[in-house]
Design an enzyme around this catalytic site. Structure first.
Site, PDB file in Angstrom:
ATOM      1  N   HIS A 299      22.236 -21.762  34.947  1.00  0.00           N
ATOM      2  CA  HIS A 299      23.479 -22.024  34.207  1.00  0.00           C
ATOM      3  C   HIS A 299      24.421 -22.827  35.104  1.00  0.00           C
ATOM      4  CE1 HIS A 299      26.585 -21.791  31.350  1.00  0.00           C
ATOM      5  NE2 HIS A 299      26.911 -20.521  31.395  1.00  0.00           N
ATOM      6  N   HIS A 338      18.241 -30.190  27.812  1.00  0.00           N
ATOM      7  CA  HIS A 338      19.223 -29.132  27.572  1.00  0.00           C
ATOM      8  C   HIS A 338      18.690 -28.221  26.478  1.00  0.00           C
ATOM      9  CE1 HIS A 338      23.059 -27.211  26.424  1.00  0.00           C
ATOM     10  NE2 HIS A 338      23.417 -27.478  27.655  1.00  0.00           N
ATOM     11  N   ASP A 394      24.941 -31.951  34.246  1.00  0.00           N
ATOM     12  CA  ASP A 394      24.758 -31.504  35.631  1.00  0.00           C
ATOM     13  C   ASP A 394      24.265 -32.646  36.523  1.00  0.00           C
ATOM     14  OD1 ASP A 394      25.340 -28.724  35.050  1.00  0.00           O
ATOM     15  OD2 ASP A 394      23.426 -28.699  34.006  1.00  0.00           O
TER      16      ASP A 394
END
Length: 501
Positions: A299, A338, A394
């Protein structure tokens, strides 16, 4: 499966082949109630029946990892993973990144509308005057080891804050302290919103304290007159002197990253916040639980993992060899794909321009060429395209954080500070539910042993075919533990302890 013609009812017709009965389940917002599924019951039958299946109590919905379960009705964030859409309260994330700022977006997420000029002035003033923390909390930070992970410190500090606000604790003030706000109790609503101000205001101060502890530097005091992210950078970096001002490009970039990270619907940490919040515990414990979930490498730790992966690849020419290992399932690819988005992550699109602006100030990130080669490979590779593996938020945020000089283990903290806003928005919505707050209690499918009778120790035998998971794994001891196991002494009951040779 055959579709029935001329059917216009908003319902689902289900035939239970065990009983031959037909059930009609209402469809609302393209969903059916799980409790309506529970109405489908049957008597135990067949060789495969187990009493633990509880067929007479109704059919259960089995959904590992919540792959297709809606747990709340929400008005906060909309995601369309197939189309690559992310909106806060209806506003596309791209517009907010380009035209809004973090505190304005925070107001939008929590209260549902963009603030007027006077509303924003009051909101900003209240937030920035709730930035100080109790000096005893500073003392708590000093009790950590010098090499403690900053996310561990941040999680602990949010939980500690609750101990300094007994008036905000339903366990002390009554369990309806916050839920009474849904009935129009203005006193309860005031207590609720005050804790939101406190948490958002103090989050950067707590985060900066965890950073300064790792650096072995004294804590800074919050600065008035700076923006939310400007004050955060001051808390992190100011060493001495007066009138500290962070670089405007870095301040703006961090503010935009905070907008992008503010909320993302019912992700792992937000689901944790709502799960814990359903027990009616205080919001500081709720946010601490959210931090604990965000701490995980799947996460909030993903941007750190993405940078470590790029560092391992080293240079652009090594990308094909690394991807060959990924395609053989020998390595894990981080920063691509994702759970929700099956298209381009809209946050990565919004963040790409930020990266260029930051690099103009900080210098070109040495990993950028490797990252761009990896992104190019993703666009051209059938393996990647067939699996919808596109760069996610990210991937680029990690590059920006590294260019700005943040240590890798601080990345989850930079995620947690803005995500407090999303957590609190969902928690506030939960507390203001006119129907009340029901404690979350998921079901399970029990696949263990049926009923069996207790056997005294002398009559027990080791289970045939037992494996490594059926008993504690062997723990190796060293140092003083090993020396103690070789020593002889009497324990508190007077029995002699002898070495295990």
């Amino acid at each position: 499966m055959t579709a029935l013609k001329n059917v216009s009812r908003q319902s689902l017709t289900v035939v239970d082949n065990r009983t031959g009965k037909t059930y009609e389940l209402p469809i609302q917002h393209n969903s059916v109630l799980a409790t309506d599924i529970k109405k489908i019951k049957a008597q135990p039958q067949g060789d495969h029946h187990r009493p633990e299946d509880e067929t007479e109590q109704g059919l259960r919905v089995y959904d590992p990892a919540y792959m297709n379960t809606a747990v709340v009705q929400s008005k906060i964030t909309y995601i369309n993973g197939q189309e690559g859409i992310l909106r806060y309260r209806g506003y596309p994330i791209e517009q907010l990144v380009n035209r809004s700022n973090f505190l304005e977006t925070a107001y939008l997420l929590i209260y549902g509308q963009l603030p007027t000029s006077s509303q924003y002035g009051n909101w900003q003033n209240e937030i920035m005057h709730h930035t100080y923390i109790h000096s005893d909390i500073e003392g708590m930070f000093k009790s950590f080891r010098y090499d403690s992970h900053p996310m561990s410190m941040l999680t602990s500090s949010f939980a500690t804050m609750g101990a300094f606000a007994p008036e905000a604790n339903p366990s002390l003030q009554g369990q309806k302290l916050y839920t009474n706000a849904a009935t129009g109790d203005l006193g309860a609503l005031n207590v609720l919103d005050k804790q939101i101000l406190r948490i958002i205001g103090k989050a950067p101060t707590l985060a900066a304290a965890s950073y300064r502890m790792r650096q072995g530097r004294p804590f800074n005091r919050p600065a008035q007159g700076l923006s939310y992210t400007g004050n955060f950078l001051h808390l992190l970096d100011n060493l001495s002197g007066h009138e500290y001002r962070p670089h405007p490009v870095l301040e703006k970039a961090l503010d935009a990253l905070f907008i992008i990270h503010a909320d993302h619907e019912v992700n792992c940490s937000t689901a944790t916040v709502l799960q814990v919040g359903s027990s009616l515990v205080d919001p500081y414990s709720v946010v601490a639980a959210g931090c604990a979930a965000l701490y995980g490498p799947s996460h909030g730790g993903a941007s750190e993992s993405a940078i470590r992966m790029l560092m391992e690849i080293g240079s652009p020419e090594n990308v094909p060899a690394f991807m060959e290992k990924v395609e053989k399932r020998e390595r894990v690819l981080v920063g691509f794909g994702h759970r929700v988005y099956k298209n381009v992550d809209p946050r990565s699109t919004a963040i790409r321009q930020l990266a260029d602006e930051v690099f103009k100030v900080t210098g070109r990130n040495q990993l950028l060429d490797t990252a761009l080669e990896l992104a190019k490979y993703a666009r051209e590779s059938e393996f990647m395209r067939s699996r919808n593996l596109y760069p996610n938020v990210d991937f680029y945020s990690g590059l920006i954080y590294q260019a700005m000089g943040f240590p890798l283990d601080f990345y989850p903290v930079l995620f947690a500070v803005p995500r407090c806003v999303g957590w609190l928005a969902h928690w506030r919505q939960q507390m203001l539910n006119p129907s009340g707050v029901k404690i979350w209690r998921p079901r399970q499918l029990y696949l263990g042993e049926g009923q069996r009778d207790y056997v005294d120790m002398e009559g027990r035998q080791e289970k045939p075919g037992s494996g490594v998971f059926d008993a504690p794994s062997k723990v190796s001891h060293g140092g003083d533990s090993k020396r103690n196991t070789l020593a002889t002494y009497k324990d508190e009951s007077g029995d002699m302890f002898k070495p295990r040779l």
